[in-house]
Design a protein around this motif. Structure first.
Motif, PDB file in Angstrom:
ATOM      1  N   ARG A   1       0.340  -0.636  -4.408  1.00  0.00           N
ATOM      2  CA  ARG A   1      -0.961  -1.256  -4.622  1.00  0.00           C
ATOM      3  C   ARG A   1      -1.551  -1.771  -3.313  1.00  0.00           C
ATOM      4  O   ARG A   1      -2.622  -2.282  -3.255  1.00  0.00           O
ATOM      5  N   GLY A   2      -0.781  -1.664  -2.264  1.00  0.00           N
ATOM      6  CA  GLY A   2      -1.311  -2.141  -0.992  1.00  0.00           C
ATOM      7  C   GLY A   2      -0.815  -1.261   0.128  1.00  0.00           C
ATOM      8  O   GLY A   2      -0.581  -0.077  -0.071  1.00  0.00           O
ATOM      9  N   LEU A   3      -0.661  -1.882   1.298  1.00  0.00           N
ATOM     10  CA  LEU A   3      -0.182  -1.144   2.460  1.00  0.00           C
ATOM     11  C   LEU A   3       1.323  -1.346   2.572  1.00  0.00           C
ATOM     12  O   LEU A   3       1.783  -2.474   2.726  1.00  0.00           O
TER      13      LEU A   3
ATOM     14  N   ILE B   1       4.095   5.014   6.719  1.00  0.00           N
ATOM     15  CA  ILE B   1       2.954   4.189   6.333  1.00  0.00           C
ATOM     16  C   ILE B   1       2.397   4.770   5.047  1.00  0.00           C
ATOM     17  O   ILE B   1       2.040   5.942   5.004  1.00  0.00           O
ATOM     18  N   ALA B   2       2.378   3.966   3.979  1.00  0.00           N
ATOM     19  CA  ALA B   2       1.901   4.488   2.699  1.00  0.00           C
ATOM     20  C   ALA B   2       0.877   3.524   2.116  1.00  0.00           C
ATOM     21  O   ALA B   2       1.002   2.314   2.256  1.00  0.00           O
ATOM     22  N   ASP B   3      -0.144   4.055   1.489  1.00  0.00           N
ATOM     23  CA  ASP B   3      -1.094   3.187   0.796  1.00  0.00           C
ATOM     24  C   ASP B   3      -1.142   3.601  -0.670  1.00  0.00           C
ATOM     25  O   ASP B   3      -0.300   4.366  -1.134  1.00  0.00           O
TER      26      ASP B   3
ATOM     27  N   LEU C   1       5.690  -3.528  -5.531  1.00  0.00           N
ATOM     28  CA  LEU C   1       5.787  -2.090  -5.799  1.00  0.00           C
ATOM     29  C   LEU C   1       5.540  -1.843  -7.278  1.00  0.00           C
ATOM     30  O   LEU C   1       5.853  -2.665  -8.119  1.00  0.00           O
ATOM     31  N   ARG C   2       5.012  -0.700  -7.578  1.00  0.00           N
ATOM     32  CA  ARG C   2       4.725  -0.337  -8.965  1.00  0.00           C
ATOM     33  C   ARG C   2       5.596   0.880  -9.285  1.00  0.00           C
ATOM     34  O   ARG C   2       5.358   1.972  -8.794  1.00  0.00           O
TER      35      ARG C   2
ATOM     36  N   HIS D   1      -7.733  -5.637   8.012  1.00  0.00           N
ATOM     37  CA  HIS D   1      -7.150  -4.431   8.597  1.00  0.00           C
ATOM     38  C   HIS D   1      -7.989  -3.195   8.307  1.00  0.00           C
ATOM     39  O   HIS D   1      -8.193  -2.357   9.170  1.00  0.00           O
ATOM     40  N   SER D   2      -8.535  -3.091   7.087  1.00  0.00           N
ATOM     41  CA  SER D   2      -9.308  -1.878   6.775  1.00  0.00           C
ATOM     42  C   SER D   2     -10.605  -1.848   7.590  1.00  0.00           C
ATOM     43  O   SER D   2     -11.094  -0.769   7.943  1.00  0.00           O
TER      44      SER D   2
END
Lengths: 212, 209
Positions: free
Chosen positions: A143-145, A169-171, A196-197, B174-175
């Motif tokens: 759900r985020g960075l 790096i995952a979004d 985490l989902r 950050h974005s």
């Protein structure tokens, strides 16, 4: 040889001081292992220096210099930070763990996977994960960075192979299934700015207990 | 000042073209700041510290207040930052940073501590030897390139410069920062990379510390 690096915008955000503490920890740890990203970071710092240099000066208190010199003379000798012990964790991570691998207090999260949550400020979380060779981390989205830095062993997922020093790096657009390579346990530092989902039912039910 | 053309300056000139009197005056100011920094590191020189203080302390205060600190808070923080500059002077490496860059990192970390009450994890230090390892040519080239960056920043279109300043004053997420592209950092990055390589080499040869 590190193949997966930080992006320029993450290094700029770290240099500017705009990321949560947990992300700062992952970035400082990666930079400790990666001279390319260190050079990029220090060039971002040069930009910060240029901003400082061109900043409009503001008048100081009248006794400012004298007060500063008094602080210098009155200061206790600087406390030496604990010397880094030999191991797999670079200094910034050792600071949060209180030592190297042997000092980590692991808790099982099922499937042979263990984790240890590190103390960072609210709003983002940092944890160490220990995944036995050949095992998968439960399929999860974000759900985020999320930043995942490998410290020992290696894992592979849809984005490639990640070994010591590599950072993924995952979004939220990414759903991946990292699997640890056969061999020594894969140990990673994972930070997220949202829980985490997990995509299967049971891990989702467990989430509140796992604090992930 | 009188332009001095040493071989090093000549080489830098060829790389960047002649930047004229104003640039030379800035070079001069910058080498003065570096000399002051090294005087603090090597001799605990209080006069050099006072001069460095006069240059940086009002700017740090401006920087902190733009970042949202109150005047009294900023004043306290400035004194703390400058005391840290004194204490850590020996860590300053002119082949990898100019004085503004180095002081910026101290001020930024203090700001995070002050305004967010958070620890700031920093990369592991690269150990490096005392004075003999400061390569003067490397230092001078890095210093001049950092000056050049300050000039380039001043010449950027207003909108782009505002965006960078806002990032460093803490007004961008950050974005939003991800929208900042095309920064002129290539030459500085490769100089720093070179300096890090040299450090690694001297470390592997078992040199100082």
């Amino acid at each position: 040889m590190i193949r997966h690096h930080l992006t320029e915008s993450l290094l700029l955000a770290y240099s500017a001081g705009q990321l949560p503490e947990a992300h700062n920890l992952a970035i400082a740890t990666h930079v400790s292992l990666c001279d390319d990203c260190r050079a990029q970071l220090e060039s971002c710092d040069a930009l910060g220096g240029a901003v400082l240099e061109t900043c409009a000066p503001v008048n100081l208190a009248e006794d400012s210099l004298a007060a500063t010199l008094a602080r210098i003379r009155g200061a206790a000798p600087t406390r030496q930070t604990a010397p880094r012990v030999q191991g797999i964790f670079p200094a910034p991570l050792q600071d949060y763990v209180g030592g190297d691998l042997a000092s980590v207090r692991w808790r099982s999260v099922g499937g042979g996977v263990q984790q240890a949550i590190l103390p960072t400020s609210r709003g983002a979380s940092a944890r160490l994960l220990r995944i036995p060779g050949g095992k998968a981390v439960p399929d999860h989205g974000h759900r985020g960075l999320e930043l995942t830095l490998v410290l020992q062993g290696a894992f592979s997922d849809e984005d490639g192979r990640f070994a010591r020093g590599d950072i993924e790096i995952a979004d939220q657009s990414v759903t991946h299934t990292p699997t640890a390579e056969p061999g020594p346990d894969c140990i990673c530092l994972a930070v997220t700015d949202a829980p985490l989902r997990f995509n299967s039912l049971i891990p989702r039910m467990l989430q509140p207990f796992l604090k992930i | 000042m009188k332009p001095v053309t040493t071989p090093v300056r000549g080489a830098v000139r060829r790389e960047y073209g002649n930047r004229g009197q104003a640039a030379l005056a800035q070079d001069d100011e910058n080498s003065r700041l570096v000399a002051q920094m090294l005087a603090i590191a090597d001799r605990q020189d209080e006069a050099a510290f006072a001069a460095l203080f006069a240059h940086f302390a009002p700017r740090i205060k401006g920087f902190l207040m733009k970042s949202g600190a109150q005047a009294a808070q900023a004043e306290d923080c400035v004194q703390d930052v400058m005391a840290t500059v004194w204490r850590k002077a020996a860590m300053f490496d002119p082949t990898r940073a100019n004085v503004s860059t180095w002081i910026f990192t101290i001020a930024r970390n203090r700001r995070i501590d002050l305004l967010r009450r958070e620890r700031r994890p920093e990369p592991e230090d690269l150990p490096w030897g005392p004075e003999p390892d400061r390569d003067q040519v490397d230092a001078m080239v890095l210093q001049q390139e950092t000056d050049r960056l300050t000039e380039v920043l001043a010449d950027l279109p207003r909108e782009q410069r505002d965006l960078i300043e806002q990032a460093y004053f803490g007004d961008l997420s950050h974005s939003e920062i991800a929208r900042i592209t095309g920064l002129p950092l290539g030459t500085i990055k490769s100089r720093i990379r070179l300096a890090i390589n040299k450090l690694r080499q001297s470390m592997s040869q078992g040199s100082p510390r």
